[in-house]
Write an enzyme that holds these catalytic residues in place. Structure first.
Site, short mmCIF file in Angstrom:
data_model
loop_
_atom_site.label_atom_id
_atom_site.label_comp_id
_atom_site.label_asym_id
_atom_site.label_seq_id
_atom_site.Cartn_x
_atom_site.Cartn_y
_atom_site.Cartn_z
N ASP A 127 -0.36 7.78 12.54
CA ASP A 127 -1.11 6.58 12.90
C ASP A 127 -1.41 6.49 14.39
O ASP A 127 -1.75 5.42 14.88
CB ASP A 127 -0.34 5.33 12.45
CG ASP A 127 1.05 5.26 13.08
OD1 ASP A 127 1.40 6.16 13.87
OD2 ASP A 127 1.78 4.30 12.79
N ARG A 151 0.80 -1.22 0.00
CA ARG A 151 0.00 0.00 0.00
C ARG A 151 0.84 1.28 0.00
O ARG A 151 0.33 2.36 -0.31
CB ARG A 151 -0.95 0.01 1.20
CG ARG A 151 -0.24 0.05 2.55
CD ARG A 151 -1.20 -0.22 3.69
NE ARG A 151 -0.54 -0.10 4.99
CZ ARG A 151 0.24 -1.02 5.52
NH1 ARG A 151 0.49 -2.14 4.87
NH2 ARG A 151 0.78 -0.83 6.72
N CYS A 157 -22.53 19.26 28.38
CA CYS A 157 -23.50 19.89 27.48
C CYS A 157 -24.78 20.28 28.22
O CYS A 157 -25.38 21.31 27.95
CB CYS A 157 -23.81 18.95 26.31
SG CYS A 157 -24.41 17.33 26.82
#
Length: 397
Positions: free
Chosen positions: A272, A211, A328
Site C-alpha cells: 500500500d 474487504r 525526452c
C-alpha cells in the site's frame, strides 16, 4: 436473439484487442446451450466429435439469424471456428481465477443495484484464451482430484510445476488475502518443494473485515500474515505457507538475504505504499525474478506484470524528475542549439567523467561501490551502473 436492449448499445467490448469477440462468444454459447438441450449435458471435455457438433450448430444458428436480419437477430459475417471449438472443448471446466473474476463482477452489480454507477446491459462476455498452451495438451486426463479442471486446460506437467513454485507474497491485506486464497485454490505452492512466504507487519483491525475476507471478528488484533496463512491452509491443507511479521526493507536483508531471493520463482506485491514497492522491485531486478505488481483504490485497480529481460520494471515506469530541459526532448527530439549543447555535455560527462570515476572508486574499494550502487536508483539503473564498470575493467585488462 439480440443480446442488448432495444435501441441500446452493442455488446460490451471488455478487451479492444479482441474487437468483435463478444459476438463470436455469444454465438458459441448459444450453440453450447442448444447442444445441452439436445443431449442433456454439456460437451465432454476435449471431445473433438462433440466440439464439431457444436461448431455445426453455431454455423446453423448464425445462418438462421442472418436471414432474420440485423434488426431482429445478432449474427456475424464470418464465424471464428477456433472460438467455438475452444468453448466447446473446455465448457465443463471451472477454475478459481475465472470464478474470482466473476464474483467481482457480481459484487459490482450488487453495488450498482443500490443506485451507484450504471449497471451492465444484457450480456458481458470475457475470455482468456491467450492463456491456453499452444497446440494439443497430451497430459490433460483427470486424476480424480480438485485440480482436474485446471489439468484439463493446462495439463498435468503444468500443475506439477505450479505446485512446486516458491513464491514471495508481500502484504496480507485485501489483495494479499485474495492472492493467498487463489494460490490455495489453484494448487500453487501445494506440491513437493513448493512454498509461499507471506509477510506483513500489520495487525487486523475492525475496518479491515469488510474487504479482507480471510479475517473474522475474533481475529481482530491478531497478525495479518499468520491469520491469513491459517485461513488459506484451512481451504487447502496441502498449501505450504510460511508466515512472517517482518517488513521488506534494506534493514531486514539479514532475513531476506541473497539466498532467500535466489530461491524464489516469483514475487507478488500486495503493498500500500510506493517506497516498499520500489524496494521490492529493485530486489526483483537485481535477482532477475518475475514480479506481479498491483494496487487498489476503491472500486479501481491496476496490475503490472514485470518479466526479467522482457518488460520494463515498476521503477522504470515512474516519471523522471523535472529538469530545465525535458529528458525526452534531449534524448529523442533535440530541436534547438541549447539541446545539442546539453546533449553533448551530458554524453561527455558519462563517457569521460562518471565512468572513470566509478571505475577508480571500484578499484579503491569494491565493496563500498557495490553497497553504494545498491542503495541508489532503481534496480535497472543499478545493474547498468555496475555493468558499465565491468565493461571498463574488461577493456582495461
Amino acid at each position: 436473439l439480440r443480446p442488448q436492449p432495444e435501441g441500446g448499445p452493442e455488446l460490451p467490448e471488455p478487451d479492444l484487442a479482441k474487437f468483435g469477440r463478444s459476438q463470436q462468444l455469444h454465438l458459441a454459447v448459444q450453440a453450447l446451450l442448444e447442444y445441452r438441450e439436445r443431449h442433456g449435458q454439456l460437451p465432454p471435455t476435449r471431445d473433438a466429435e462433440a466440439a464439431a457438433t457444436c461448431l455445426k450448430l453455431a454455423r446453423e444458428l448464425n445462418e438462421a439469424r442472418r436471414k432474420e436480419g440485423a434488426e431482429k437477430a445478432l449474427s456475424v459475417d464470418e464465424l471464428e471456428e477456433d472460438v467455438v471449438r475452444t468453448v466447446a472443448l473446455l465448457s465443463r471446466c471451472a477454475i478459481s481465477p475465472m470464478a474470482a473474476f466473476l464474483g467481482g463482477v457480481v459484487a459490482q452489480e450488487v453495488v450498482k443495484f443500490t443506485g451507484k454507477y450504471t449497471p451492465l446491459h444484457q450480456c458481458l462476455y470475457i475470455d482468456m484464451f491467450e492463456l491456453l498452451p499452444p497446440g494439443d495438451v497430451a497430459d490433460w486426463q483427470p486424476l480424480g482430484g480438485r485440480y482436474d479442471d485446471q489439468i484439463a486446460i493446462f495439463g498435468r506437467a503444468f500443475q506439477r510445476k505450479m505446485g512446486a513454485m516458491r513464491l514471495f507474497l508481500v502484504g496480507a491485506g485485501a489483495l494479499g488475502c485474495e492472492y493467498l486464497k487463489s494460490f490455495a485454490m489453484m494448487g500453487a505452492c501445494c506440491g513437493e518443494g513448493g512454498e509461499v512466504t507471506i509477510t506483513d507487519m500489520d495487525r487486523i483491525e475492525i475496518s479491515n473485515l469488510n474487504r479482507q475476507f480471510l479475517f473474522r471478528q475474533p481475529d481482530v488484533g491478531q497478525p495479518k500474515s499468520l491469520t491469513a496463512a491459517r485461513a488459506a491452509k484451512g481451504m487447502n491443507g496441502s498449501l505450504k505457507v510460511r508466515a512472517l511479521e517482518v517488513r521488506v526493507a534494506p534493514d531486514t536483508e539479514d532475513t531476506f538475504d541473497d539466498t532467500f531471493w535466489e530461491s524464489l520463482d516469483g514475487v507478488v506485491n500486495a503493498l500500500d505504499n510506493v517506497q516498499a514497492r520500489m524496494y521490492v522491485d529493485s530486489r526483483c531486478v537485481w535477482f532477475a525474478k518475475p514480479l506481479l505488481e498491483s494496487g487498489t483504490l476503491g472500486t479501481k485497480a491496476n496490475s503490472q506484470v514485470v518479466l526479467p529481460h522482457k518488460t520494463q520494471s515498476y521503477a522504470d515506469s515512474q516519471d523522471p524528475p523535472e529538469e530545465s530541459i525535458p529528458l525526452c526532448t534531449l534524448k529523442h527530439f533535440p530541436n534547438a542549439i541549447e539541446h545539442t549543447i546539453e546533449w553533448s555535455r551530458d554524453l561527455f560527462e558519462q563517457l569521460f567523467v562518471e565512468g572513470p570515476r566509478e571505475v577508480n572508486a571500484f578499484l579503491a574499494d569494491p565493496a563500498a561501490l557495490v553497497a553504494k550502487a545498491k542503495s541508489e536508483g532503481s534496480g535497472t539503473s543499478q545493474l547498468a551502473r555496475l555493468g558499465a564498470v565491468k565493461r571498463a575493467l574488461e577493456q582495461r585488462s
